[in-house]
Design an enzyme around this catalytic site. Structure first.
Site, PDB file in Angstrom:
ATOM      1  N   THR A  22       0.837  -1.220   0.000  1.00 57.16           N
ATOM      2  CA  THR A  22       0.000   0.000   0.000  1.00 57.16           C
ATOM      3  C   THR A  22       0.865   1.260   0.000  1.00 57.16           C
ATOM      4  O   THR A  22       0.486   2.273  -0.576  1.00 57.16           O
ATOM      5  CB  THR A  22      -0.954   0.047   1.217  1.00 57.16           C
ATOM      6  OG1 THR A  22      -0.184  -0.108   2.407  1.00 57.16           O
ATOM      7  CG2 THR A  22      -2.003  -1.038   1.165  1.00 57.16           C
ATOM      8  N   ASP A  99       1.861  -8.605  -7.214  1.00 55.71           N
ATOM      9  CA  ASP A  99       2.456  -7.449  -7.895  1.00 55.71           C
ATOM     10  C   ASP A  99       3.904  -7.650  -8.335  1.00 55.71           C
ATOM     11  O   ASP A  99       4.431  -6.867  -9.127  1.00 55.71           O
ATOM     12  CB  ASP A  99       2.339  -6.189  -7.008  1.00 55.71           C
ATOM     13  CG  ASP A  99       2.905  -6.373  -5.605  1.00 55.71           C
ATOM     14  OD1 ASP A  99       3.918  -7.082  -5.459  1.00 55.71           O
ATOM     15  OD2 ASP A  99       2.340  -5.797  -4.646  1.00 55.71           O
ATOM     16  N   HIS A 114      -0.488 -16.777  -4.666  1.00 53.05           N
ATOM     17  CA  HIS A 114      -1.674 -16.418  -5.450  1.00 53.05           C
ATOM     18  C   HIS A 114      -1.352 -16.070  -6.902  1.00 53.05           C
ATOM     19  O   HIS A 114      -2.107 -15.351  -7.542  1.00 53.05           O
ATOM     20  CB  HIS A 114      -2.430 -15.270  -4.761  1.00 53.05           C
ATOM     21  CG  HIS A 114      -3.021 -15.673  -3.439  1.00 53.05           C
ATOM     22  ND1 HIS A 114      -3.450 -14.782  -2.492  1.00 53.05           N
ATOM     23  CD2 HIS A 114      -3.260 -16.912  -2.907  1.00 53.05           C
ATOM     24  CE1 HIS A 114      -3.926 -15.437  -1.434  1.00 53.05           C
ATOM     25  NE2 HIS A 114      -3.815 -16.729  -1.664  1.00 53.05           N
TER      26      HIS A 114
END
Ligand code: NAD
Length: 240
Positions: A22, A99, A114
């Site tokens: 974030t 990412d 994932h």
């Protein structure tokens, strides 16, 4: 205290979630005010049903996430972890993130539970492409077989890649210090690794802005502090 644990430990495993990125500008899923899932229903955008029945929404959701990823960079926190791996301070990173920022920052031993958004792949023949293609007209059509080209992530309704599961399990077993950074620890089965490590005798440290359901099992819990700031502070202390 934490720094001593880090110095004493022989096998340190870091487990990261969306909160790790974030500070790079990528929203997480479940932060109470800013998380993506506070505005969107995951089943409608990021599931196997979404890919089948809401294809337009599915494609635009992942186009938005790929665009976002291309605009942002790993931050100092990712770089510190990469340095720690190079110096033998940590042994591996198990991540729920898609990412690829750990690898971009220089981390090598990264287990992606994932999948990844760095690539897209044909649903039929498996041919892989770089993610930018997903943003182009016809980008979701395979050049080999005309199949649908999708992000190489694990969707809701799909199982985790077997090899990643095996490696993550091995790492959790070996760990004597297991550090969770930025995960709500709500997603099963990924959220079992911290517990597995703890059961095998590892010290468990959780650094997360908000409370998690696993806090009660941890030896040290840090709330209300940004991961980047926390890692910078530890690194500062380590280098004095
Ligand atoms: P989550 O959204 O459920 O939880 C993130 C947690 O991080 C929150 O509890 C929040 O309080 C905390 N957090 C946010 N910013 C922080 C900061 N700067 N410092 C400390 N804590 C912070 O994320 P999760 O547990 O990883 O959920 C799992 C799913 O999210 C995974 O399936 C993952 O693929 C997906 N996801 C990945 C990305 C990414 O790759 N960057 C982005 C969004 C979602």
């Amino acid at each position: 205290m934490f720094l001593n644990w880090l110095k004493e430990a022989k096998h340190v495993v870091v487990f990261t979630g969306a909160g790790m990125s974030t500070e790079s500008g990528l929203p997480d899923f479940r932060s109470s005010l800013t998380g993506l899932w506070t505005k969107k229903d995951p089943r409608h955008y990021a599931s196997t049903e979404a890919m089948k029945y809401h294809r337009e929404d599915f494609v635009s959701f992942y186009q938005m996430r790929i665009e976002n990823l291309l605009k942002h960079q790993p931050h100092t926190g990712h770089e510190i972890l990469a340095r720690w791996e190079k110096e033998g301070i940590i042994q591996s990173i198990i991540t729920q993130n898609v990412d690829g920022f750990h690898q971009r920052a220089g981390s090598k031993n990264v287990i992606e539970l994932h999948g990844t958004l760095r690539t897209i792949r044909c649903e039929i023949c498996g041919k892989e492409y770089p993610n930018v293609r997903f943003l182009q007209p016809e980008g979701t059509q395979c050049t080999e077989c005309n199949g649908f080209v999708r992000p190489s992530v694990v969707l809701f309704g799909e199982s985790l890649p077997l090899e990643a599961i095996r490696k993550a399990e091995k790492e959790a077993y070996k760990a004597d210090l297991f550090i969770v950074l930025g995960s709500s620890l709500q997603v099963y089965p990924a959220n079992q690794y911290p517990l597995l490590a703890k059961q095998k005798g590892a010290r468990l440290v959780i650094v997360n802005m908000e409370e998690t359901e696993m806090d009660e099992y941890a030896d040290l819990v840090i709330h209300g502090e940004k991961i980047g700031d926390w890692l910078r502070a530890i690194e500062g202390e380590r280098l004095v």
